[in-house]
Motif scaffolding. Structure first.
Motif, mmCIF file in Angstrom:
data_model
loop_
_atom_site.group_PDB
_atom_site.id
_atom_site.type_symbol
_atom_site.label_atom_id
_atom_site.label_comp_id
_atom_site.label_asym_id
_atom_site.label_seq_id
_atom_site.Cartn_x
_atom_site.Cartn_y
_atom_site.Cartn_z
ATOM 1 N N ALA A 1 13.514 -5.204 -1.952
ATOM 2 C CA ALA A 1 12.358 -4.645 -2.683
ATOM 3 C C ALA A 1 11.825 -3.415 -1.973
ATOM 4 C CB ALA A 1 11.275 -5.710 -2.832
ATOM 5 N N LEU A 2 11.746 -3.472 -0.630
ATOM 6 C CA LEU A 2 11.266 -2.315 0.132
ATOM 7 C C LEU A 2 12.197 -1.120 -0.039
ATOM 8 C CD1 LEU A 2 9.887 -3.718 3.534
ATOM 9 C CD2 LEU A 2 8.687 -2.307 1.862
ATOM 10 N N GLY A 3 13.523 -1.390 -0.120
ATOM 11 C CA GLY A 3 14.478 -0.295 -0.337
ATOM 12 C C GLY A 3 14.226 0.412 -1.667
ATOM 13 N N ARG A 4 13.970 -0.440 -2.660
ATOM 14 C CA ARG A 4 13.696 0.176 -3.981
ATOM 15 C C ARG A 4 12.384 0.954 -3.952
ATOM 16 N NH1 ARG A 4 15.473 -4.997 -5.597
ATOM 17 N NH2 ARG A 4 13.306 -5.650 -6.013
ATOM 18 N N ALA A 5 11.412 0.408 -3.293
ATOM 19 C CA ALA A 5 10.106 1.061 -3.218
ATOM 20 C C ALA A 5 10.217 2.391 -2.509
ATOM 21 C CB ALA A 5 9.102 0.152 -2.517
ATOM 22 N N LEU A 6 11.053 2.445 -1.471
ATOM 23 C CA LEU A 6 11.216 3.708 -0.748
ATOM 24 C C LEU A 6 11.813 4.787 -1.648
ATOM 25 C CD1 LEU A 6 12.424 2.458 2.773
ATOM 26 C CD2 LEU A 6 10.403 3.856 2.269
ATOM 27 N N ALA B 1 -0.172 13.826 -1.478
ATOM 28 C CA ALA B 1 1.105 14.154 -0.862
ATOM 29 C C ALA B 1 1.149 13.669 0.582
ATOM 30 C CB ALA B 1 1.332 15.672 -0.930
ATOM 31 N N GLN B 2 0.012 13.820 1.261
ATOM 32 C CA GLN B 2 -0.044 13.379 2.639
ATOM 33 C C GLN B 2 0.046 11.839 2.732
ATOM 34 O OE1 GLN B 2 -3.532 14.674 4.731
ATOM 35 N NE2 GLN B 2 -2.782 13.972 6.732
ATOM 36 N N ALA B 3 -0.643 11.192 1.760
ATOM 37 C CA ALA B 3 -0.641 9.728 1.776
ATOM 38 C C ALA B 3 0.742 9.179 1.438
ATOM 39 C CB ALA B 3 -1.660 9.201 0.769
ATOM 40 N N LEU B 4 1.497 9.921 0.665
ATOM 41 C CA LEU B 4 2.817 9.457 0.283
ATOM 42 C C LEU B 4 3.896 9.848 1.288
ATOM 43 C CD1 LEU B 4 2.791 10.316 -3.540
ATOM 44 C CD2 LEU B 4 2.808 8.022 -2.533
ATOM 45 N N GLY B 5 3.662 10.884 2.101
ATOM 46 C CA GLY B 5 4.692 11.459 2.949
ATOM 47 C C GLY B 5 5.081 10.596 4.160
ATOM 48 N N LEU C 1 9.039 5.925 -3.913
ATOM 49 C CA LEU C 1 8.078 6.710 -3.140
ATOM 50 C C LEU C 1 8.616 8.121 -2.874
ATOM 51 C CD1 LEU C 1 6.743 4.097 -0.545
ATOM 52 C CD2 LEU C 1 5.414 5.289 -2.302
ATOM 53 N N ASP C 2 9.920 8.188 -2.625
ATOM 54 C CA ASP C 2 10.529 9.507 -2.376
ATOM 55 C C ASP C 2 10.442 10.385 -3.623
ATOM 56 O OD1 ASP C 2 12.177 11.323 -0.673
ATOM 57 O OD2 ASP C 2 13.622 11.004 -2.306
#
Length: 540
Positions: free
Chosen positions: A258-263, A222-226, A266-267
């Motif tokens: 691509a970064l927008g989709r990844a975000l 969770a910390q790594a993803l936050g 990730l969320d």
């Protein structure tokens, strides 16, 4: 059949008599009839040298003849002509047919009870059998309706008795486990297990047991993803690229998208991990409580040998037993009242029937005594004896016919007290009184006039003739007075031809009857006086 080669007789309505010298074959004829009717008797009814003997009897059945019910019950063809056929081989094997269908001797005997009634000095199937006297009295007194009421009341008593006994047995069985039932219901009510609860508790328990081991890794993820991890760094990268995009001549458009989709992904991942962490957050006391309830459910399931999900239904079953136990005494009391009412109804119906039997017995005794006087037995006493019996479907009475041959002499059963001639007259008087209407039966009297003669024999003959007015009567007789009153007369003779002795039967016309009755009067030599007396008897 013994000394009969082939013989066909067609008896007719009214009084039919068979006469002939002793040994001529009259008894063999009756044995043959009894054989085809399935009566147990002589088994050697096969003539010497013959492979088998066969007897066939044909009866005409009216629309309501009781034999039809026997045929229907046995699954046999029901026709207006009832044809019975029975074969006896020289080895003793017997085979029977009814209307060309194979049947048992037992079916023949049941049919015979509706077809033929035999009376004689050695008859234990008819009037001499005390077991049938009660039914004879009931028939004489037209007590069928009263008897049916008693039978119905007895059946109700039996049903109520069985119901009470069954309820008492069930209550005793429940009472034997009362302590267990109440304790078990109390335990189940306190725990109140629900269907599917055991599986839910087991899953929750395993989840809580594994939570401590995996929570640390999930928290790191969770910390790594936050915001301070992958999601934050990807957001920074997106802002930096968007700031430089205007000067990149479109080369950063695709990476930015691509970064927008990844975000977004990730969320989603971060939120899912967060929810899992929240689910893994529990109070240590909750694990203890969960385990306690899970183990309690499983322990009760093992104790009662049922599946955990079935504990609720099992509890309902035990509750019904407890309810039955609590209701049991009231049910027993109600059933006891029903039994008492049924017994009261039976007692009343049985008393009514008993009173009617006593009344009918007086009428029967009076009628039999009136019949005995013309039979030269005016000093004899006939009595219908009614005694108490164990209650049953036929009431509470035993009935037997008793006689005393002389005033002051002790009375007793017909067969034991009366001599041969007296017994014959008692039976005839009784039969005259008991026969009413067309029963569909052929009545057979085997030398019932033995030991009587003169006016008494004439009285016997007149009563046989009276019985014959209602149907068909067959009489084997040595009495010329009886023979003279016959509507149809057959003579049985035995003849020897070479080494073979055969019995023949001749249908006599008027002239032949004169000779036969004269022979019965005088013996082998027929005198003019005997022939004259025969004509007087025949009134020709």
């Amino acid at each position: 059949m013994l000394i009969i080669d082939r013989l066909e007789l067609a008896f007719r309505p009214g009084l039919n008599v068979l006469t002939g010298e002793t040994g001529a074959g009259k008894s063999i004829l009756l044995d043959s009839l009894g054989f085809v009717l399935g009566w147990r008797g002589r088994a050697e009814l096969v003539r010497a040298g013959a492979d088998q003997g066969e007897v066939q009897a044909v009866f005409e059945l009216g629309p309501d003849h009781p034999a039809r019910a026997v045929l229907r019950e046995a699954g046999l063809p029901e026709e207006d002509d009832l044809i019975l056929r029975r074969i006896n081989t020289s080895e003793g094997r017997k085979t029977a047919w009814v209307n060309d269908r194979r049947c048992s001797g037992e079916v023949l005997r049941r049919l015979s009870e509706t077809l033929v009634e035999l009376h004689g000095q050695h008859d234990d199937r008819g009037l001499l059998n005390p077991s049938g006297h009660r039914m004879l009295l009931d028939t004489f007194g037209n007590l069928g309706s009263a008897r049916d009421k008693v039978r119905h009341a007895w059946r109700k008593v039996s049903d109520q008795h069985d119901a009470l006994k069954k309820a008492q047995g069930a209550l005793e069985k429940v009472r034997a486990e009362e302590d267990f039932l109440r304790h078990a219901v109390s335990e189940l009510d306190a725990l109140d297990p629900q269907p599917g609860e055991e599986a839910e508790l087991d899953t929750r328990r395993r989840l809580m047991q594994g939570a401590e081991r995996i929570r640390e890794d999930i928290a790191k993820a969770a910390q790594a993803l936050g915001g301070e991890g992958a999601e934050g760094r990807a957001g920074d990268a997106l802002r930096w690229l968007e700031g430089a995009a205007d000067k990149a001549e479109g080369q950063l458009d695709e990476p930015i998208a691509a970064l927008g989709r990844a975000l977004v992904e990730l969320d989603d991942a971060s939120m899912g991990v967060t929810r899992c962490l929240e689910a893994l957050s529990f109070n240590p006391l909750e694990l203890e409580q969960t385990e306690e309830r899970l183990f309690a459910i499983r322990a009760l399931a093992r104790k009662h040998d049922v599946a955990p999900d079935d504990l609720g239904g099992f509890a309902d079953t035990l509750r019904r037993k407890v309810s039955a136990l609590e209701q049991g005494d009231a049910d027993i009391e109600a059933l006891s009242r029903d039994l008492a009412e049924a017994q009261k109804s039976y007692d009343a119906a049985a008393k009514t029937l008993s009173d009617a039997r006593h009344k009918a017995s007086k009428h029967l005794d009076k009628q039999v005594m009136a019949e005995l006087a013309p039979l030269k037995m005016d000093r004899a006493v006939f009595e219908t004896v009614i005694t108490n019996a164990e209650p049953g479907p036929a009431g509470c009475d035993d009935v037997s016919f008793a006689v005393a041959t002389n005033p002051g002499a002790p009375s007793g059963p017909l067969a034991r007290i009366a001599s041969g001639g007296e017994l014959s007259r008692f039976l005839l008087a009784l039969k005259v009184c008991l026969t009413g209407g067309d029963s569909g039966l052929t009545l057979i009297f085997d030398e019932i006039d033995r030991g009587v003669g003169g006016a008494t024999a004439d009285a016997v003959g007149r009563r046989l003739s009276q019985l014959a007015e209602q149907g068909q009567v067959l009489v084997v007789t040595h009495s010329p007075q009886v023979a003279a009153l016959a509507a149809h007369h057959w003579r049985v003779e035995k003849r020897t031809i070479g080494n073979e002795t055969l019995s023949t039967v001749t249908d006599l016309e008027t002239g032949d009857r004169v000779d036969e009755i004269a022979r019965m009067l005088s013996g082998d030599t027929i005198t003019p006086q005997a022939r004259s007396a025969a004509k007087a008897l025949l009134r020709v």
